[in-house]
Design a protein around this motif. Structure first.
Motif, PDB file in Angstrom:
ATOM      1  N   GLY A  32       0.794  -1.225   0.000  1.00  0.00           N
ATOM      2  CA  GLY A  32       0.000   0.000   0.000  1.00  0.00           C
ATOM      3  C   GLY A  32       0.823   1.269   0.000  1.00  0.00           C
ATOM      4  N   PHE A  33       1.863   1.332   0.839  1.00  0.00           N
ATOM      5  CA  PHE A  33       2.677   2.539   0.899  1.00  0.00           C
ATOM      6  C   PHE A  33       3.435   2.759  -0.408  1.00  0.00           C
ATOM      7  N   SER A  34       3.945   1.687  -1.002  1.00  0.00           N
ATOM      8  CA  SER A  34       4.697   1.815  -2.249  1.00  0.00           C
ATOM      9  C   SER A  34       3.804   2.287  -3.386  1.00  0.00           C
ATOM     10  N   ILE A  35       2.625   1.700  -3.478  1.00  0.00           N
ATOM     11  CA  ILE A  35       1.696   2.095  -4.541  1.00  0.00           C
ATOM     12  C   ILE A  35       1.239   3.531  -4.334  1.00  0.00           C
ATOM     13  N   ALA A  36       0.946   3.904  -3.093  1.00  0.00           N
ATOM     14  CA  ALA A  36       0.518   5.273  -2.814  1.00  0.00           C
ATOM     15  C   ALA A  36       1.630   6.271  -3.136  1.00  0.00           C
ATOM     16  N   SER A  37       2.865   5.923  -2.821  1.00  0.00           N
ATOM     17  CA  SER A  37       3.984   6.813  -3.119  1.00  0.00           C
ATOM     18  C   SER A  37       4.161   6.992  -4.621  1.00  0.00           C
ATOM     19  N   LEU A  38       4.053   5.897  -5.365  1.00  0.00           N
ATOM     20  CA  LEU A  38       4.193   5.981  -6.818  1.00  0.00           C
ATOM     21  C   LEU A  38       3.052   6.775  -7.439  1.00  0.00           C
ATOM     22  N   VAL A  39       1.833   6.541  -6.985  1.00  0.00           N
ATOM     23  CA  VAL A  39       0.684   7.276  -7.526  1.00  0.00           C
ATOM     24  C   VAL A  39       0.810   8.761  -7.198  1.00  0.00           C
TER      25      VAL A  39
END
Length: 109
Positions: A32-39
């Motif tokens: 979740g944190f990685s996807i949120a950071s990329l988005v």
């Protein structure tokens, strides 16, 4: 009629696994944190003037590096995108402040 007084269930093969038992569900990987950071890194290309979006994405990317080692690539890309856009927003803000201060003497004419 049975005369057994033993109330515990019997397990004929106590040391062997039950072949009829449902397999355990695989543990879901948290990204979740990685996807949120990329988005947020991608969104900050459009909304970098807010300072909030790239800053939040940068914090989430750093948290993802520590908590989610399996999604390291997405976290690094999110950190890079957010850091570049945050740096650009800071430079644009400083440039706008200098232009505003340079034009200040002409504001009262």
């Amino acid at each position: 009629m049975s005369t057994a007084t033993h109330n515990e269930p019997q397990a004929p093969f106590a040391d062997q696994p039950n072949p009829y038992a449902a397999p355990s569900a695989p543990v879901a990987e948290s990204r979740g944190f990685s996807i949120a950071s990329l988005v947020l890194g991608l969104v900050s290309i459009v909304a970098s003037y807010t300072f909030v979006v790239p800053a939040a994405g940068l914090v989430l990317g750093i948290m993802a590096l520590k908590r989610e080692p399996e999604s390291r690539t997405m976290a690094i890309w999110g950190i890079v995108l957010n850091a570049v856009m945050l740096g650009g927003a800071v430079l644009v803000g400083i440039g706008a402040a200098f232009v505003g201060l340079a034009m200040l003497p002409f504001a009262f004419i």
